[in-house]
Every structure is written in C-alpha cells, then in structure tokens.
Write a protein that holds these residues in place. Structure first.
Motif, PDB file in Angstrom:
ATOM      1  N   SER A  55       3.859  -9.099 -14.339  1.00 25.67           N
ATOM      2  CA  SER A  55       4.149  -7.811 -14.982  1.00 25.67           C
ATOM      3  C   SER A  55       2.919  -7.183 -15.609  1.00 25.67           C
ATOM      4  O   SER A  55       3.032  -6.276 -16.426  1.00 25.67           O
ATOM      5  N   SER A  56       1.739  -7.658 -15.227  1.00 30.46           N
ATOM      6  CA  SER A  56       0.514  -7.098 -15.801  1.00 30.46           C
ATOM      7  C   SER A  56       0.170  -5.751 -15.207  1.00 30.46           C
ATOM      8  O   SER A  56      -0.617  -4.999 -15.791  1.00 30.46           O
ATOM      9  N   GLY A  57       0.749  -5.457 -14.061  1.00 23.39           N
ATOM     10  CA  GLY A  57       0.454  -4.175 -13.442  1.00 23.39           C
ATOM     11  C   GLY A  57       1.686  -3.587 -12.796  1.00 23.39           C
ATOM     12  O   GLY A  57       2.468  -4.298 -12.169  1.00 23.39           O
ATOM     13  N   ALA A  58       1.865  -2.299 -12.977  1.00 17.84           N
ATOM     14  CA  ALA A  58       2.943  -1.567 -12.324  1.00 17.84           C
ATOM     15  C   ALA A  58       2.328  -0.346 -11.662  1.00 17.84           C
ATOM     16  O   ALA A  58       1.436   0.291 -12.230  1.00 17.84           O
ATOM     17  N   TYR A  59       2.799  -0.040 -10.485  1.00 16.15           N
ATOM     18  CA  TYR A  59       2.195   1.010  -9.683  1.00 16.15           C
ATOM     19  C   TYR A  59       3.287   1.905  -9.120  1.00 16.15           C
ATOM     20  O   TYR A  59       4.376   1.437  -8.801  1.00 16.15           O
ATOM     21  N   TYR A  60       2.970   3.182  -9.016  1.00 18.99           N
ATOM     22  CA  TYR A  60       3.981   4.149  -8.616  1.00 18.99           C
ATOM     23  C   TYR A  60       3.436   5.130  -7.592  1.00 18.99           C
ATOM     24  O   TYR A  60       2.255   5.489  -7.618  1.00 18.99           O
ATOM     25  N   ALA A  61       4.321   5.589  -6.742  1.00 19.04           N
ATOM     26  CA  ALA A  61       3.990   6.709  -5.874  1.00 19.04           C
ATOM     27  C   ALA A  61       3.843   7.955  -6.743  1.00 19.04           C
ATOM     28  O   ALA A  61       4.516   8.098  -7.763  1.00 19.04           O
ATOM     29  N   ASP A  62       2.995   8.849  -6.331  1.00 21.47           N
ATOM     30  CA  ASP A  62       2.772  10.066  -7.113  1.00 21.47           C
ATOM     31  C   ASP A  62       4.063  10.850  -7.304  1.00 21.47           C
ATOM     32  O   ASP A  62       4.267  11.484  -8.338  1.00 21.47           O
ATOM     33  N   SER A  63       4.930  10.789  -6.323  1.00 16.92           N
ATOM     34  CA  SER A  63       6.159  11.577  -6.372  1.00 16.92           C
ATOM     35  C   SER A  63       7.138  11.107  -7.450  1.00 16.92           C
ATOM     36  O   SER A  63       8.049  11.854  -7.806  1.00 16.92           O
ATOM     37  N   VAL A  64       6.956   9.887  -7.966  1.00 18.10           N
ATOM     38  CA  VAL A  64       7.901   9.376  -8.953  1.00 18.10           C
ATOM     39  C   VAL A  64       7.241   9.062 -10.295  1.00 18.10           C
ATOM     40  O   VAL A  64       7.930   8.681 -11.249  1.00 18.10           O
ATOM     41  N   LYS A  65       5.936   9.184 -10.380  1.00 25.30           N
ATOM     42  CA  LYS A  65       5.245   8.893 -11.647  1.00 25.30           C
ATOM     43  C   LYS A  65       5.808   9.724 -12.781  1.00 25.30           C
ATOM     44  O   LYS A  65       6.032  10.924 -12.651  1.00 25.30           O
ATOM     45  N   GLY A  66       6.030   9.054 -13.892  1.00 19.39           N
ATOM     46  CA  GLY A  66       6.566   9.739 -15.058  1.00 19.39           C
ATOM     47  C   GLY A  66       8.074   9.848 -15.066  1.00 19.39           C
ATOM     48  O   GLY A  66       8.672  10.200 -16.089  1.00 19.39           O
ATOM     49  N   ARG A  67       8.711   9.546 -13.941  1.00 14.91           N
ATOM     50  CA  ARG A  67      10.181   9.619 -13.860  1.00 14.91           C
ATOM     51  C   ARG A  67      10.805   8.236 -13.632  1.00 14.91           C
ATOM     52  O   ARG A  67      11.901   7.985 -14.122  1.00 14.91           O
ATOM     53  N   PHE A  68      10.138   7.393 -12.878  1.00 16.07           N
ATOM     54  CA  PHE A  68      10.664   6.075 -12.540  1.00 16.07           C
ATOM     55  C   PHE A  68       9.872   4.998 -13.271  1.00 16.07           C
ATOM     56  O   PHE A  68       8.671   5.138 -13.502  1.00 16.07           O
ATOM     57  N   THR A  69      10.570   3.913 -13.607  1.00 11.56           N
ATOM     58  CA  THR A  69       9.929   2.762 -14.226  1.00 11.56           C
ATOM     59  C   THR A  69      10.418   1.495 -13.553  1.00 11.56           C
ATOM     60  O   THR A  69      11.629   1.289 -13.409  1.00 11.56           O
TER      61      THR A  69
END
Length: 121
Positions: A55-69
C-alpha cells in the motif's frame, strides 16, 4: 493460486458513488499488487487504478484521478475501489487483477470475472 471475486457493481445515477470490492482467496494476497481495470462496450479494457503490495503506492488513470480511490485490507484479503462523482462514461465491466506489480499493463497473473457498473445520466 489466487481466485478473485468482484462485487458492488450496480446501476447508479451520475454524480453518485459506489464501492467495488474484490475478495481474494489464497495465502499470498498480501504479497501481490492489485489493480482495477474496466471495459466499456465496444472498447478495449483499460487500467483504472493499482496499488502496491505494501500500500505504499497507489496509481490512477487520469480519467479517474480525484474521483476514485483504491485501497486494500490484507486481513480481509480484499481490495476496494471507492468511486465518487460517477459519470456516464464510467459505465463498464470492472475487473480486479492480482500479481507482481505490472503498472497499467494487463500482465497481472490473476483476474476476476468482473462486475457491471452502469451510470445513468
């Protein structure tokens, strides 16, 4: 061997929230990175979010950043995807994946069967 079972997908209105769960079997869950992918009708499967084994790193697609966790509970052997501010374009079958960290690629070793998320406008 790891088996993955997704749940939590349903029909929701735009602007709403859902939490997807992916329950894993097997002893080595805590040593695996986990990812969420999705596939909309007529489109290729795409990366949504990933989390490292620690859990040291979490990565997101640009389309969901700020909305998905994305987050994980290694005691429950479950990875979650909290989805807020849902949009119609989030409609897709959502899959979880497990294995050595593969980033946004599909080179994970194990895959679930998917859960349908439908966002109405």
């Amino acid at each position: 061997q790891v088996q993955l079972v997704e749940s939590g997908g349903e029909l929701v209105q735009a602007g709403g929230s859902l939490r997807l769960s992916c329950a894993a079997s097997g002893r080595t869950f805590s040593s695996y990175a986990m990812g969420w992918f999705r596939q909309a009708p007529g489109k290729e499967r795409e990366f949504v979010a990933g989390i490292s084994w620690s859990s040291s790193g979490a990565y997101y697609a640009d389309s969901v950043k700020g909305r998905f966790t994305i987050y994980r509970d290694d005691v429950k052997k479950t990875v979650y995807l909290q989805m807020n501010s849902l949009k119609p374009e989030d409609t897709a079958v959502y899959y979880c994946a497990a294995g050595p960290w593969a980033g946004a690629t599909e080179r994970y070793d194990y895959w679930g069967q998917g859960t349908q998320v439908t966002v109405s406008s």
